[in-house]
Design a protein around this motif. Structure first.
Motif: not given
Length: 267
Positions: A234-260
Motif C-alpha cells: 500500500k505504501s508503494i502504491g501511495l507514493v507512486l500515485i502521488v508521484w505520477v499525479v505530480f509528474m503529470a501536472v508538471r508535464l502538462i505545465g511544460t506542454a502549455v508553456s511551450t505551446n504559448l
C-alpha cells in the motif's frame, strides 16, 4: 541484508539531528519508526538546512549565467540590423538582464520557497491517501517523513554545487534529459532553436529521472510504512500515485508553456 525490528525503547528514543541524518541514510526503517513517537525538533533543523541546500547550486551558477547572458545579448544585438538606431541603451539593458538579483537572488528565493511548498503538497497528498486506506498517522508525522526522505536531494545539491564551482559550467541537462534530443541553442537566434512540445515534455520528464529520485521514493515508502502501519504494498502504491499525479501536472505545465512560447514567437 535485513534490518532487525527496533525495540520499543529504541523506537521512542530521540536520536537527535545527526542521529536522524545518519539513521535515514544507513538504517531508514528503524529510524523512521522513531517518528511515530516524535523525534524532537530535529526535523525543523533539517527543513531549514534543506531550504539552504536547495539554493546551493544557484550561487555558483549565478556568475556563469550572468556571463553567458551578457555574451548572448551582445551576439543578438550584433545580428539585429538597425538596432543601433532604435534608441535602446544596450549597456543598460544588458546590465539589467545580468543583475545578480535576477541571476542569483530571485532563483535562490524561488527555489527555497518552492521546496517548502513541495514538502507541504507531498505531505498533504500522502496524508489524504493514507487516511483513505486506513493509515494511522498525523499530517506532521508524514511531513517529517517527507522532509527526512529528501536527504538524497540534499546530497545531490552539494555535489552539483561542487561540480559547477569546479568546472564553471552550468548543468544544462539534469538527469537523463540529454537523451531527449533537444536542439542545441543558437545564441544568435535563441527563438529559432526552441524544442517542439513533445521534445520539451520528454526533456522535462527525463530531467527528473536519476538515482536520487529512486532513493527518495524508496525512503518515502519505508517512512510511510513505519508511521502509518500500512503494508509495504500500500505504501508503494501511495507514493507512486502521488508521484505520477505530480509528474503529470508538471508535464502538462511544460506542454502549455511551450505551446504559448511557440505561438508568441510564431505570431
Amino acid at each position: 541484508m535485513t534490518e532487525t525490528t527496533a525495540s520499543p525503547a529504541a523506537a521512542t528514543a530521540n536520536p537527535g539531528f545527526l542521529g536522524m541524518v545518519w539513521g535515514v541514510l544507513a538504517k531508514p526503517r528503524a529510524t523512521f519508526a522513531t517518528l511515530r513517537n516524535g523525534s524532537g525538533r530535529a526535523w525543523i533543523l533539517m527543513a531549514i538546512l534543506g531550504m539552504m541546500l536547495v539554493t546551493l547550486p544557484v550561487i555558483p551558477s549565478g556568475p556563469i549565467t550572468t556571463r553567458q547572458t551578457r555574451e548572448q545579448m551582445q551576439i543578438q544585438f550584433e545580428n539585429q540590423p538597425g538596432f543601433d538606431e532604435s534608441g535602446v541603451d544596450v549597456e543598460q539593458a544588458t546590465s539589467f538582464a545580468t543583475s545578480p538579483i535576477l541571476t542569483t537572488v530571485v532563483p535562490a528565493v524561488f527555489a527555497a520557497i518552492g521546496r517548502v511548498f513541495s514538502w507541504l503538497i507531498w505531505s498533504g497528498a500522502l496524508y489524504l491517501l493514507a487516511s483513505m486506506v486506513g493509515g494511522r498517522s498525523s499530517f506532521m508525522q508524514l511531513l517529517q517523513v517527507v522532509i527526512w526522505a529528501w536527504l538524497p536531494y540534499a546530497l545531490r545539491s552539494i555535489l552539483q554545487a561542487v561540480y559547477i564551482t569546479a568546472t564553471q559550467t552550468v548543468i544544462a541537462n539534469p538527469g537523463l534529459s540529454g537523451f531527449a534530443g533537444a536542439p542545441t541553442p543558437d545564441p544568435s537566434d535563441p527563438f529559432g532553436s526552441m524544442p517542439s512540445t513533445g521534445t520539451a515534455v520528454l526533456q522535462t520528464f527525463l530531467g527528473q529521472i536519476d538515482i536520487y529520485l529512486f532513493w527518495y521514493l524508496a525512503l518515502l515508502v519505508l517512512g510511510i510504512t513505519a508511521v502509518t502501519k500500512l503494508s509495504r504494498r500500500k505504501s508503494i502504491g501511495l507514493v507512486l500515485i502521488v508521484w505520477v499525479v505530480f509528474m503529470a501536472v508538471r508535464l502538462i505545465g511544460t506542454a502549455v508553456s511551450t505551446n504559448l512560447a511557440s505561438g508568441f514567437v510564431g505570431g
